[in-house]
Motif scaffolding. Structure first.
Motif, short mmCIF file in Angstrom:
data_model
loop_
_atom_site.label_atom_id
_atom_site.label_comp_id
_atom_site.label_asym_id
_atom_site.label_seq_id
_atom_site.Cartn_x
_atom_site.Cartn_y
_atom_site.Cartn_z
N MET A 29 0.94 -1.07 0.02
CA MET A 29 0.00 0.13 0.02
C MET A 29 0.76 1.28 0.05
SD MET A 29 -2.94 -0.44 -0.34
CE MET A 29 -4.51 0.36 -0.43
N TYR A 32 2.27 6.17 -2.36
CA TYR A 32 2.47 7.36 -1.91
C TYR A 32 4.09 7.84 -2.39
CZ TYR A 32 -2.10 7.12 0.11
OH TYR A 32 -3.39 6.90 0.18
N PHE A 52 -9.54 -2.38 6.17
CA PHE A 52 -8.96 -0.99 6.78
C PHE A 52 -9.67 -0.78 8.25
CE2 PHE A 52 -8.26 -0.94 2.52
CZ PHE A 52 -7.17 -0.30 2.08
N ASN A 80 -14.56 1.71 4.61
CA ASN A 80 -14.38 2.47 3.56
C ASN A 80 -15.34 1.79 2.05
OD1 ASN A 80 -12.72 0.27 3.25
ND2 ASN A 80 -10.84 1.59 2.59
N PHE A 93 -17.26 1.70 -1.09
CA PHE A 93 -17.48 2.62 -2.15
C PHE A 93 -19.13 3.09 -2.00
CE2 PHE A 93 -14.90 -0.71 -3.87
CZ PHE A 93 -13.64 0.26 -3.87
N PRO A 94 -19.21 4.38 -2.45
CA PRO A 94 -20.72 4.94 -2.45
C PRO A 94 -21.40 4.31 -3.59
CG PRO A 94 -18.89 6.50 -3.16
CD PRO A 94 -18.35 5.21 -2.82
N LYS A 95 -21.51 3.14 -3.64
CA LYS A 95 -22.17 2.28 -4.81
C LYS A 95 -23.01 1.29 -3.67
CE LYS A 95 -18.49 1.73 -7.94
NZ LYS A 95 -18.88 2.21 -9.30
N LEU A 147 -27.70 1.81 -1.35
CA LEU A 147 -26.51 2.50 -1.19
C LEU A 147 -25.96 1.83 0.01
CD1 LEU A 147 -25.09 4.44 -3.07
CD2 LEU A 147 -25.75 6.17 -1.34
N PHE A 187 -23.65 3.07 1.76
CA PHE A 187 -23.55 4.14 3.12
C PHE A 187 -24.53 4.04 4.05
CE2 PHE A 187 -20.70 7.40 1.13
CZ PHE A 187 -19.59 6.38 0.80
N ARG A 195 -16.33 -7.81 0.67
CA ARG A 195 -15.67 -7.37 -0.57
C ARG A 195 -14.25 -8.02 -0.42
NH1 ARG A 195 -15.09 -0.96 -0.54
NH2 ARG A 195 -13.42 -1.43 0.93
N ASN A 231 -8.89 9.71 0.38
CA ASN A 231 -7.88 8.64 -0.13
C ASN A 231 -8.26 7.36 0.24
OD1 ASN A 231 -5.84 10.23 -1.68
ND2 ASN A 231 -4.48 10.26 0.56
N SER A 232 -9.08 7.14 1.21
CA SER A 232 -9.48 5.93 1.67
C SER A 232 -10.33 4.98 0.60
CB SER A 232 -10.56 5.99 3.28
OG SER A 232 -11.68 6.55 2.63
N ILE A 233 -10.95 5.87 -0.13
CA ILE A 233 -11.78 5.20 -1.31
C ILE A 233 -10.63 4.54 -2.56
CG2 ILE A 233 -13.13 5.66 -3.51
CD1 ILE A 233 -14.91 5.38 -1.01
N ALA A 275 -9.13 1.73 -0.89
CA ALA A 275 -10.29 0.50 -1.07
C ALA A 275 -10.06 -0.21 -2.41
CB ALA A 275 -11.33 0.88 -0.74
N HIS A 278 -14.04 4.97 -9.91
CA HIS A 278 -14.41 5.34 -8.65
C HIS A 278 -14.55 7.03 -8.72
CE1 HIS A 278 -14.89 1.47 -6.95
NE2 HIS A 278 -13.88 1.30 -7.54
N TYR A 324 -17.53 9.43 -8.94
CA TYR A 324 -18.03 10.38 -7.74
C TYR A 324 -17.78 11.57 -7.72
CZ TYR A 324 -17.30 5.35 -6.11
OH TYR A 324 -17.26 4.08 -6.09
N ARG A 356 -26.52 11.87 -2.91
CA ARG A 356 -26.29 10.59 -2.77
C ARG A 356 -25.02 10.21 -1.88
NH1 ARG A 356 -25.48 7.31 -6.92
NH2 ARG A 356 -24.81 8.92 -8.21
N LYS A 393 -22.15 11.22 0.75
CA LYS A 393 -21.62 12.10 1.82
C LYS A 393 -20.31 11.39 2.15
CE LYS A 393 -25.59 14.44 3.32
NZ LYS A 393 -26.45 13.61 2.71
N TRP A 394 -19.17 12.14 2.25
CA TRP A 394 -18.08 11.45 2.88
C TRP A 394 -18.05 11.53 4.15
CZ3 TRP A 394 -16.46 8.89 -0.93
CH2 TRP A 394 -16.47 9.17 -2.26
#
Ligand SMILES: Nc1ncnc2c1ncn2[C@@H]1O[C@H](COP(=O)(O)OP(=O)(O)OP(=O)(O)O)[C@@H](O)[C@H]1O
Ligand SMILES: [Mg+2]
Lengths: 260, 307
Positions: free
Chosen positions: A62, A66, A100, A104, A106-108, A153, A155, A169, B174-176, B179, B194, B198, B304, B306-307
């Protein structure tokens, strides 16, 4: 370090050899040596800031995301050094999954979250994906709660459900090893218990490396425990030994709650 | 606390409050100056122009007789020019934004590019007109056409698109990214599956606001030689026979709304002034409508996530 006899070849999933890690010029991991046993749960414990997360994130490279991060030494996965520059980090991440500290998703949709790893692997057959998604959600003990709203969703799930979704996942891609970074630190005791039980069951299929803040958790679920302090592994042994009869004074103080 | 001390405290608080009140009054006055000027302008224009706003006004070419004159060639021109602008600026801008944010090395070269792109947005638009005159009209021989105009305005919009794209994708935690990467996704898969989906709401919002600015641009188009009097429409993009679609309109000469307005304003006879006002109302309405669409898109797509 234990020697690599051929007869022991399958005993270790991963072997860390003289690993050093640097954030820029700051050396955060110092000469780490660690053997992760196949089909066992290995726990990393130690006070905050000692480098547990840093070590865990070396296993799926990971840190490569960076700039300025640097490794020396080796991590062998099935006898192949995955830190070698010619190994594509994507190959490593395909084989080693990660969950993690903070959920986290995904917004899916719930379904798409679990299916994403399969899509990355080129799966497109709907029925096969459906089946794997269901199996992964069952294994993560989430199926019953979400089977009627797979297309909602992600979330909208509670924190504990989101974390189990993240586990599903990771499971869906059928990894050889899973890295958990304090997976229950944001969860209530009931959700924690269900995830702990899940991890205990999982080790039949995969090798598990888990960072945890809670010594009770390490004692409950792990077979081996490594105690880290200031970027070094002070002691690594059977969990029982670490908690009842540690060799080092520091370990003893830590597991007895005298510091950390 | 003694009574005396308490009095002192009260005086201190009163003094502090005094400055606060002064500021509030000043703030309200400043706000009123802005709003009232703007409203007065709009209302005045609407009163002047409203009598001329009719179906005929939208379907007629400009004419020497003010009551027959209309904005047909102008609004068609504006729409086509903006279409070219969008087609040119959106892909290039988004691609540059993604590259700069996700791939480019963060070093001094990147910093220089970043500073320049940000500054490009502040360059006076007539400079872009000069650039386009040299490059598109004289070097590339594209003529004083819709194509040239669209490309010129796309230069103007490009920095806005790049900057909004970068800001939008920087807003994704960054967490997305981690992931997706942890599942074995490549960088491009992470972006495509992603990051872009988004952030597309914010990106589109920025693009539309940029295009709305382009709709009102006059100077660069006059510089490249847009005509002020056009009494024909460009070739239709749709044909009845094969291949059903044509790009001849790209080469057509054109006018746009603000230039048509400018033309009428510069006539001495007052009747044309109301034509100009009417065209102004239409122009303001066009930009407001675009901003409304931007707000709507942002609302729909952000609700839809919100972080
Ligand atoms: N991105 C980074 N850049 C520089 N230093 C970092 C970075 N991340 C962590 N560190 C430093 O590395 C050391 C180890 O951090 P790490 O996150 O691995 O600790 P940890 O054992 O996981 O702690 P915790 O239990 O609080 O999560 C800390 O001193 C931290 O300040
Ligand atoms: Mg940590």
């Amino acid at each position: 370090m234990v020697e690599n006899h051929p007869s022991q070849a399958s005993k270790f999933k991963c072997e860390v050899k003289n690993l050093n890690f640097y954030y820029g010029s700051v050396r955060v991991l110092k000469d780490i040596n660690l053997s992760v046993f196949s089909h066992q749960v290995t726990a990393l414990i130690g006070p905050s800031g000692c480098g547990k997360t840093t070590l865990l994130r070396c296993f799926n490279r990971m840190h490569d995301l960076y700039p300025g991060n640097r490794y020396t030494g080796e991590i062998e996965l099935d006898k192949i050094n995955i830190l070698a520059p010619w190994i594509d980090p994507i190959e490593v991440r395909m084989r080693i999954g990660m969950v993690f500290q903070k959920p986290n998703p995904f917004p899916k949709s719930i379904y798409e979250n679990v299916a994403y790893g399969l899509r990355v692997r080129g799966q497109s057959q709907r029925s096969a994906i459906d089946e794997t998604v269901e199996q992964a959600l069952r294994n993560a003990a989430l199926w019953d709660e979400v089977k009627d709203r797979l297309y909602d969703l992600a979330f909208n799930l509670s924190g504990g459900q989101q974390q189990r979704l993240c586990i599903a996942r990771a499971l869906a891609t059928n990894p050889e090893m899973i890295l958990f970074d304090e997976p229950t630190s944001a969860l209530d005791p009931i959700a924690t218990a269900s995830i702990e039980e899940l991890i205990t069951q999982l080790k039949e299929k995969v090798t598990i490396l888990i960072v945890t803040h809670s010594m009770q958790q390490a004692a409950r679920i792990s077979d081996r425990t490594a105690f880290m302090y200031l970027g070094e592994i002070i002691e690594f042994d059977r969990t029982q030994t670490i908690f009842s009869d540690p060799t080092h004074r520091k370990t003893q103080d830590y597991v007895n709650g005298r510091f950390g | 606390m003694t009574i005396d001390n308490l009095h002192q405290l009260h005086r201190l608080i009163a003094r502090n409050r005094f400055w606060e009140k002064i500021f509030i009054v000043f703030g309200i006055l400043s706000l009123l100056v802005g709003i009232i000027t703007l409203l007065a302008l709009l209302i005045d224009m609407t009163i002047d122009g409203l009598p001329r706003l009719s179906w005929q006004f939208f379907t007629s070419f400009p004419s020497r007789k003010y009551e027959e004159a209309g904005i047909l060639s102008a609004w068609v021109g504006t729409c086509l020019v903006i279409l070219v602008t969008a087609i040119a600026a959106i892909p290039i801008g988004i691609a540059s934004g993604i590259y700069l944010e996700e791939y480019a090395k963060k070093n001094w070269l990147g910093d220089i590019i970043e500073i320049n792109v940000t500054n490009l947005a502040g360059i006076p638009s007539i400079i872009y007109g000069l650039l386009a005159l040299g490059l598109f009209v004289e070097q590339l021989k594209l003529g004083r056409s819709i194509l040239t105009a669209g490309l010129t305005l796309s230069l103007l919009v490009l920095p806005i698109v790049i900057v909004t794209t970068r800001e939008a994708i920087r807003a994704i935690p960054n967490s997305i990214r981690e992931a997706a990467c942890a599942l074995g996704a490549s960088k491009w898969q992470t972006i495509w599956d992603h990051i872009l989906p988004y952030s597309i709401g914010s990106i589109l919002t920025g693009i539309i606001i940029g295009l709305a600015r382009a709709v009102g641009e006059t100077a660069p188009l006059i510089t490249i030689g847009a005509l002020t009097f056009i009494a024909f429409l460009p070739d239709s993009p749709f044909k009845s026979e094969f291949p059903y679609i044509s790009f001849n309109w790209l080469q057509a000469e054109f006018t746009v709304m603000p230039i048509q307005m400018f033309n009428w304003v510069s006539r001495p006879d007052p009747e044309f002034q109301s034509n100009a006002a009417a065209a102004g109302v239409v122009l303001v309405f066009m930009t407001l409508a675009m901003n409304a669409i931007a707000i709507f898109i942002r609302y729909r797509l952000r609700r839809r996530i919100k972080w």
